[in-house]
Design a protein around this motif. Structure first.
Motif, short mmCIF file in Angstrom:
data_model
loop_
_atom_site.label_atom_id
_atom_site.label_comp_id
_atom_site.label_asym_id
_atom_site.label_seq_id
_atom_site.Cartn_x
_atom_site.Cartn_y
_atom_site.Cartn_z
N ILE A 85 0.82 -1.22 0.00
CA ILE A 85 0.00 0.00 0.00
C ILE A 85 0.85 1.27 0.00
CG2 ILE A 85 -1.70 1.33 1.31
CD1 ILE A 85 -2.85 -1.36 2.25
N LEU A 86 1.79 1.37 0.93
CA LEU A 86 2.57 2.61 1.06
C LEU A 86 3.44 2.91 -0.16
CD1 LEU A 86 3.73 2.61 4.79
CD2 LEU A 86 1.97 4.00 3.72
N VAL A 87 4.15 1.91 -0.65
CA VAL A 87 5.05 2.14 -1.79
C VAL A 87 4.26 2.53 -3.04
CG1 VAL A 87 6.78 1.11 -3.31
CG2 VAL A 87 6.93 0.73 -0.85
N PRO A 88 3.23 1.77 -3.44
CA PRO A 88 2.46 2.21 -4.62
C PRO A 88 1.81 3.58 -4.44
CG PRO A 88 1.97 -0.07 -4.15
CD PRO A 88 2.79 0.44 -3.01
N PHE A 89 1.29 3.85 -3.22
CA PHE A 89 0.68 5.16 -2.97
C PHE A 89 1.74 6.27 -3.05
CE2 PHE A 89 -0.59 8.60 -0.06
CZ PHE A 89 -1.73 9.02 -0.72
N GLY A 90 2.92 6.02 -2.53
CA GLY A 90 4.01 7.00 -2.60
C GLY A 90 4.43 7.26 -4.04
N ILE A 91 4.52 6.20 -4.83
CA ILE A 91 4.86 6.36 -6.25
C ILE A 91 3.78 7.16 -6.96
CG2 ILE A 91 5.15 5.12 -8.44
CD1 ILE A 91 6.47 2.88 -6.80
N PHE A 92 2.53 6.82 -6.71
CA PHE A 92 1.40 7.52 -7.33
C PHE A 92 1.46 9.02 -6.98
CE2 PHE A 92 -2.92 9.20 -6.71
CZ PHE A 92 -3.40 9.09 -8.02
N LEU A 93 1.66 9.31 -5.71
CA LEU A 93 1.70 10.70 -5.25
C LEU A 93 2.89 11.45 -5.86
CD1 LEU A 93 0.16 12.58 -3.36
CD2 LEU A 93 1.71 11.89 -1.53
N ALA A 94 4.05 10.82 -5.85
CA ALA A 94 5.25 11.47 -6.40
C ALA A 94 5.11 11.73 -7.90
CB ALA A 94 6.48 10.61 -6.13
N LEU A 95 4.50 10.80 -8.62
CA LEU A 95 4.31 11.00 -10.06
C LEU A 95 3.34 12.16 -10.34
CD1 LEU A 95 4.12 7.32 -11.32
CD2 LEU A 95 5.99 8.94 -11.66
N ARG A 96 2.44 12.43 -9.41
CA ARG A 96 1.47 13.52 -9.57
C ARG A 96 2.11 14.90 -9.40
NH1 ARG A 96 -2.11 11.38 -12.52
NH2 ARG A 96 -3.19 9.64 -11.59
N VAL A 97 3.17 15.00 -8.60
CA VAL A 97 3.75 16.32 -8.32
C VAL A 97 4.93 16.66 -9.23
CG1 VAL A 97 2.95 16.37 -5.94
CG2 VAL A 97 5.21 15.44 -6.45
N ILE A 98 5.38 15.71 -10.03
CA ILE A 98 6.47 15.97 -10.97
C ILE A 98 5.86 16.46 -12.28
CG2 ILE A 98 8.35 14.91 -12.30
CD1 ILE A 98 8.72 12.97 -9.94
N PRO A 99 6.43 17.52 -12.87
CA PRO A 99 5.87 18.05 -14.13
C PRO A 99 5.78 16.97 -15.21
CG PRO A 99 7.54 19.53 -13.25
CD PRO A 99 7.56 18.30 -12.40
N SER A 100 4.71 17.02 -16.00
CA SER A 100 4.45 15.98 -16.99
C SER A 100 5.52 15.91 -18.08
CB SER A 100 3.07 16.17 -17.62
OG SER A 100 2.98 17.43 -18.24
N ASP A 101 6.10 17.05 -18.47
CA ASP A 101 7.14 17.00 -19.49
C ASP A 101 8.39 16.28 -18.98
OD1 ASP A 101 7.43 19.24 -17.77
OD2 ASP A 101 8.78 20.23 -19.18
N VAL A 102 8.69 16.46 -17.71
CA VAL A 102 9.83 15.76 -17.11
C VAL A 102 9.54 14.26 -17.06
CG1 VAL A 102 11.21 15.47 -15.00
CG2 VAL A 102 10.54 17.76 -15.74
N LEU A 103 8.33 13.90 -16.64
CA LEU A 103 7.96 12.48 -16.57
C LEU A 103 8.03 11.80 -17.93
CD1 LEU A 103 4.94 12.35 -14.11
CD2 LEU A 103 7.23 11.45 -13.77
N GLU A 104 7.52 12.48 -18.93
CA GLU A 104 7.51 11.91 -20.28
C GLU A 104 8.95 11.63 -20.76
OE1 GLU A 104 5.95 13.45 -24.54
OE2 GLU A 104 4.66 13.87 -22.81
N GLU A 105 9.81 12.61 -20.55
CA GLU A 105 11.21 12.47 -20.97
C GLU A 105 11.91 11.36 -20.17
OE1 GLU A 105 15.21 15.05 -20.27
OE2 GLU A 105 13.48 16.16 -21.05
N LYS A 106 11.68 11.30 -18.88
CA LYS A 106 12.34 10.32 -18.03
C LYS A 106 11.80 8.91 -18.25
CE LYS A 106 14.86 13.51 -16.52
NZ LYS A 106 16.19 13.69 -17.08
#
Length: 129
Positions: free
Chosen positions: A66-87
């Motif tokens: 629960i904690l790890v997937p929720f943490g990943i979900f939350l962290a992915l939400r606060v990182i800019p989408s252009d950075v996520l796409e590139e990474k």
């Protein structure tokens, strides 16, 4: 059998997202609060030390499930989408070429476990002598 395939797919995506978070942490376009959250999630996911020890039946695995997937979900939400796409593209390329290695973090975890073992050994010797 279908459920097993879904779980394997979910685990593979989760592992890929951890690499994306790690790569996003290094990007200067990522805000500081997102970097802190991303590194906390990545460190916790790879840390052998859990908030709830795994030897406690059922509850011990809840943090991993629960904690790890929720943490990943939350962290992915606060990182800019252009950075996520590139990474994400970068992570896919890295996995095709070679598995990323971070020897420094691995050595730190090994040293922590050695220090804990020495401390526990001294404690046990003190108790039984």
């Amino acid at each position: 059998m279908n459920t097993l395939k879904k779980l394997k797919s979910f685990a593979k995506k989760l592992k890929q997202d951890l690499l994306v978070l790690y790569l996003s942490y290094k990007d200067p376009r990522t805000p500081m609060y997102a970097k802190v959250l991303a590194m906390c999630v990545v460190a916790y996911a790879f840390s052998p030390i859990d908030l709830i020890p795994d030897f406690i039946p059922i509850i011990g695995y809840l943090d991993d499930l629960i904690l790890v997937p929720f943490g990943i979900f939350l962290a992915l939400r606060v990182i800019p989408s252009d950075v996520l796409e590139e990474k994400r593209k970068m992570a896919i390329n890295m996995k095709k070429k070679d598995h990323p290695k971070n020897w420094f973090v691995g050595v730190i975890f090994i040293l922590i476990w050695i220090l804990l073992a020495v401390w526990a050994g001294k404690l046990l010797v003190g108790l039984f002598s």
